[in-house]
Design a protein around this motif. Structure first.
Motif, PDB file in Angstrom:
ATOM      1  N   PRO A 129     -50.968  15.192   8.704  1.00  0.00           N
ATOM      2  CA  PRO A 129     -51.286  14.259   9.941  1.00  0.00           C
ATOM      3  C   PRO A 129     -52.447  13.309   9.747  1.00  0.00           C
ATOM      4  N   GLU A 130     -52.303  12.290  10.181  1.00  0.00           N
ATOM      5  CA  GLU A 130     -53.347  11.345  10.197  1.00  0.00           C
ATOM      6  C   GLU A 130     -53.609  10.586  11.774  1.00  0.00           C
ATOM      7  N   SER A 131     -54.736  10.126  12.088  1.00  0.00           N
ATOM      8  CA  SER A 131     -55.001   9.741  13.692  1.00  0.00           C
ATOM      9  C   SER A 131     -53.847   8.857  14.065  1.00  0.00           C
ATOM     10  N   ASN A 132     -53.270   8.240  13.322  1.00  0.00           N
ATOM     11  CA  ASN A 132     -52.121   7.246  14.261  1.00  0.00           C
ATOM     12  C   ASN A 132     -50.889   7.596  13.812  1.00  0.00           C
ATOM     13  N   ALA A 133     -50.566   8.406  12.860  1.00  0.00           N
ATOM     14  CA  ALA A 133     -49.059   8.589  12.476  1.00  0.00           C
ATOM     15  C   ALA A 133     -49.282  10.085  11.600  1.00  0.00           C
ATOM     16  N   TRP A 134     -48.002  10.382  11.452  1.00  0.00           N
ATOM     17  CA  TRP A 134     -48.025  11.911  10.825  1.00  0.00           C
ATOM     18  C   TRP A 134     -46.619  11.716   9.807  1.00  0.00           C
ATOM     19  N   GLU A 135     -46.961  12.152   8.669  1.00  0.00           N
ATOM     20  CA  GLU A 135     -45.840  12.188   7.905  1.00  0.00           C
ATOM     21  C   GLU A 135     -45.111  13.532   7.785  1.00  0.00           C
TER      22      GLU A 135
ATOM     23  N   GLY B 114     -41.240   7.124  17.119  1.00  0.00           N
ATOM     24  CA  GLY B 114     -41.252   5.711  16.508  1.00  0.00           C
ATOM     25  C   GLY B 114     -41.625   6.047  14.916  1.00  0.00           C
ATOM     26  N   PHE B 115     -41.060   5.239  14.111  1.00  0.00           N
ATOM     27  CA  PHE B 115     -41.486   5.243  12.710  1.00  0.00           C
ATOM     28  C   PHE B 115     -42.388   4.290  12.468  1.00  0.00           C
ATOM     29  N   CYS B 116     -43.176   4.594  11.368  1.00  0.00           N
ATOM     30  CA  CYS B 116     -44.191   3.670  10.693  1.00  0.00           C
ATOM     31  C   CYS B 116     -43.926   3.123   9.457  1.00  0.00           C
ATOM     32  N   PRO B 117     -43.826   2.169   8.914  1.00  0.00           N
ATOM     33  CA  PRO B 117     -44.209   0.975   9.443  1.00  0.00           C
ATOM     34  C   PRO B 117     -43.265   0.657  10.741  1.00  0.00           C
ATOM     35  N   VAL B 118     -43.664  -0.147  11.643  1.00  0.00           N
ATOM     36  CA  VAL B 118     -43.044  -0.078  12.873  1.00  0.00           C
ATOM     37  C   VAL B 118     -41.667  -1.130  12.698  1.00  0.00           C
ATOM     38  N   THR B 119     -40.600  -0.769  13.308  1.00  0.00           N
ATOM     39  CA  THR B 119     -39.381  -1.502  13.317  1.00  0.00           C
ATOM     40  C   THR B 119     -38.794  -1.693  14.581  1.00  0.00           C
ATOM     41  N   ALA B 120     -38.090  -2.774  14.710  1.00  0.00           N
ATOM     42  CA  ALA B 120     -37.341  -2.744  16.131  1.00  0.00           C
ATOM     43  C   ALA B 120     -36.066  -2.069  16.243  1.00  0.00           C
ATOM     44  N   ASP B 121     -35.559  -1.440  15.064  1.00  0.00           N
ATOM     45  CA  ASP B 121     -34.540  -0.499  14.971  1.00  0.00           C
ATOM     46  C   ASP B 121     -34.858   0.751  15.758  1.00  0.00           C
ATOM     47  N   SER B 122     -33.713   1.387  16.464  1.00  0.00           N
ATOM     48  CA  SER B 122     -33.828   2.460  16.895  1.00  0.00           C
ATOM     49  C   SER B 122     -33.927   3.692  16.034  1.00  0.00           C
ATOM     50  N   PRO B 123     -34.664   4.728  15.712  1.00  0.00           N
ATOM     51  CA  PRO B 123     -34.556   5.794  14.685  1.00  0.00           C
ATOM     52  C   PRO B 123     -33.204   6.351  14.574  1.00  0.00           C
TER      53      PRO B 123
ATOM     54  N   THR C 282     -42.610   8.641   8.191  1.00  0.00           N
ATOM     55  CA  THR C 282     -43.990   8.807   8.841  1.00  0.00           C
ATOM     56  C   THR C 282     -43.635   8.372  10.332  1.00  0.00           C
ATOM     57  N   VAL C 283     -44.045   9.167  11.220  1.00  0.00           N
ATOM     58  CA  VAL C 283     -43.552   8.917  12.563  1.00  0.00           C
ATOM     59  C   VAL C 283     -44.984   8.946  13.592  1.00  0.00           C
ATOM     60  N   THR C 284     -44.625   8.588  14.744  1.00  0.00           N
ATOM     61  CA  THR C 284     -45.830   8.437  15.808  1.00  0.00           C
ATOM     62  C   THR C 284     -45.224   8.538  16.964  1.00  0.00           C
ATOM     63  N   ALA C 285     -45.934   8.417  18.104  1.00  0.00           N
ATOM     64  CA  ALA C 285     -45.230   8.585  19.569  1.00  0.00           C
ATOM     65  C   ALA C 285     -45.034   7.302  19.825  1.00  0.00           C
ATOM     66  N   SER C 286     -43.753   6.905  20.256  1.00  0.00           N
ATOM     67  CA  SER C 286     -43.187   5.597  20.749  1.00  0.00           C
ATOM     68  C   SER C 286     -44.165   4.848  21.716  1.00  0.00           C
ATOM     69  N   ASN C 287     -44.617   5.670  22.777  1.00  0.00           N
ATOM     70  CA  ASN C 287     -45.589   4.933  23.878  1.00  0.00           C
ATOM     71  C   ASN C 287     -46.959   4.440  23.176  1.00  0.00           C
TER      72      ASN C 287
ATOM     73  N   GLY D 287     -46.260  -3.625  20.223  1.00  0.00           N
ATOM     74  CA  GLY D 287     -46.148  -4.858  19.233  1.00  0.00           C
ATOM     75  C   GLY D 287     -45.723  -4.201  17.819  1.00  0.00           C
ATOM     76  N   LYS D 288     -46.796  -4.635  16.893  1.00  0.00           N
ATOM     77  CA  LYS D 288     -46.747  -4.217  15.366  1.00  0.00           C
ATOM     78  C   LYS D 288     -47.863  -3.337  15.337  1.00  0.00           C
ATOM     79  N   LYS D 289     -48.712  -2.893  16.176  1.00  0.00           N
ATOM     80  CA  LYS D 289     -49.976  -2.312  16.175  1.00  0.00           C
ATOM     81  C   LYS D 289     -49.683  -0.805  16.706  1.00  0.00           C
ATOM     82  N   VAL D 290     -50.299   0.104  16.219  1.00  0.00           N
ATOM     83  CA  VAL D 290     -50.207   1.659  16.553  1.00  0.00           C
ATOM     84  C   VAL D 290     -51.523   2.089  17.101  1.00  0.00           C
ATOM     85  N   ASN D 291     -51.319   2.737  18.320  1.00  0.00           N
ATOM     86  CA  ASN D 291     -52.671   3.157  18.795  1.00  0.00           C
ATOM     87  C   ASN D 291     -52.889   4.824  18.209  1.00  0.00           C
ATOM     88  N   LYS D 292     -54.006   4.969  18.315  1.00  0.00           N
ATOM     89  CA  LYS D 292     -54.249   6.450  17.677  1.00  0.00           C
ATOM     90  C   LYS D 292     -54.003   7.527  18.623  1.00  0.00           C
TER      91      LYS D 292
END
Length: 197
Positions: free
Chosen positions: A84-90, A120-129, A143-148, A152-157
């Motif tokens: 885990p990291e603060s904005n995405a988990w591997e 949602g996957f990181c880096p962010v893509t427009a494709d569905s997982p 590497t995933v994060t919560a889709s909400n 845009g291209k930014k991922v909140n913590k």
């Protein structure tokens, strides 16, 4: 009323007597008592948070046994490893079975403090997982994060050390729908607690 008072006094006295007996009777039952004493002394350390991220936040399983230095769980021949990291988990999933396994990322969930979201996957893509197929004796890492949290291209913590320093905790749950071979998908739920170091 007096009986309850005597019981409440007797319990700590008995526990203290057992600990003293373990310490002073060490030579007679050297190995057995030494092992019991070590378990009693180190149990709080063994059950404590097992992963510390770059921001010095501690993450631990809340529903599975923690292992020293890693967040790893094995079930049905599949090893799940979380970094885990603060904005995405591997998430690394290793297939040690003799069948292919399927992971349906579209039905997966990332739940933060009770608020459910898709994955949602990181880096962010427009494709569905996609649905991943892991062949026998191989592994994948995503590497995933919560889709909400994706704006845009930014991922909140997912969690912030500033909020955790105030005595707060963050609950993170990851739900993975996994099917082994021809079996129907089963939802595996991984519960984590994040606290400040």
């Amino acid at each position: 009323m007096a009986l309850i008072t005597y019981i409440l006094i007797a319990i700590p006295v008995c526990l203290l007597a057992i600990i003293l007996w373990l310490c002073f009777d060490y030579w007679k039952y050297k190995r057995k008592n030494h092992f019991i004493l070590l378990i009693l002394l180190f149990y709080p350390i063994l059950s404590y948070a097992q992963h510390t991220d770059k921001a010095q936040c501690k993450i631990s399983f809340s529903s599975y046994a923690n292992q020293p230095g890693k967040l790893e769980y094995t079930q049905d021949g599949i090893i799940y490893r979380f970094t885990p990291e603060s904005n995405a988990w591997e998430i690394t999933i290793k297939n040690n079975t003799n069948k292919d396994i399927r992971i349906n990322w579209e039905k997966a969930s990332f739940i933060i403090n009770g608020k459910a979201s898709g994955v949602g996957f990181c880096p962010v893509t427009a494709d569905s997982p996609p649905t991943d197929v892991i062949k026998e004796k191989s592994e994948i890492t995503r590497t995933v994060t919560a889709s909400n949290l994706i704006k845009g291209k930014k991922v909140n913590k997912i969690y912030s050390k500033r909020n955790l320093k105030r005595g707060g905790r963050t609950s993170v749950n990851i739900v993975l729908p996994i099917g082994i071979g021809n079996q129907p998908q089963f939802f595996h739920i991984f519960n984590f607690v994040v606290t400040a170091n």
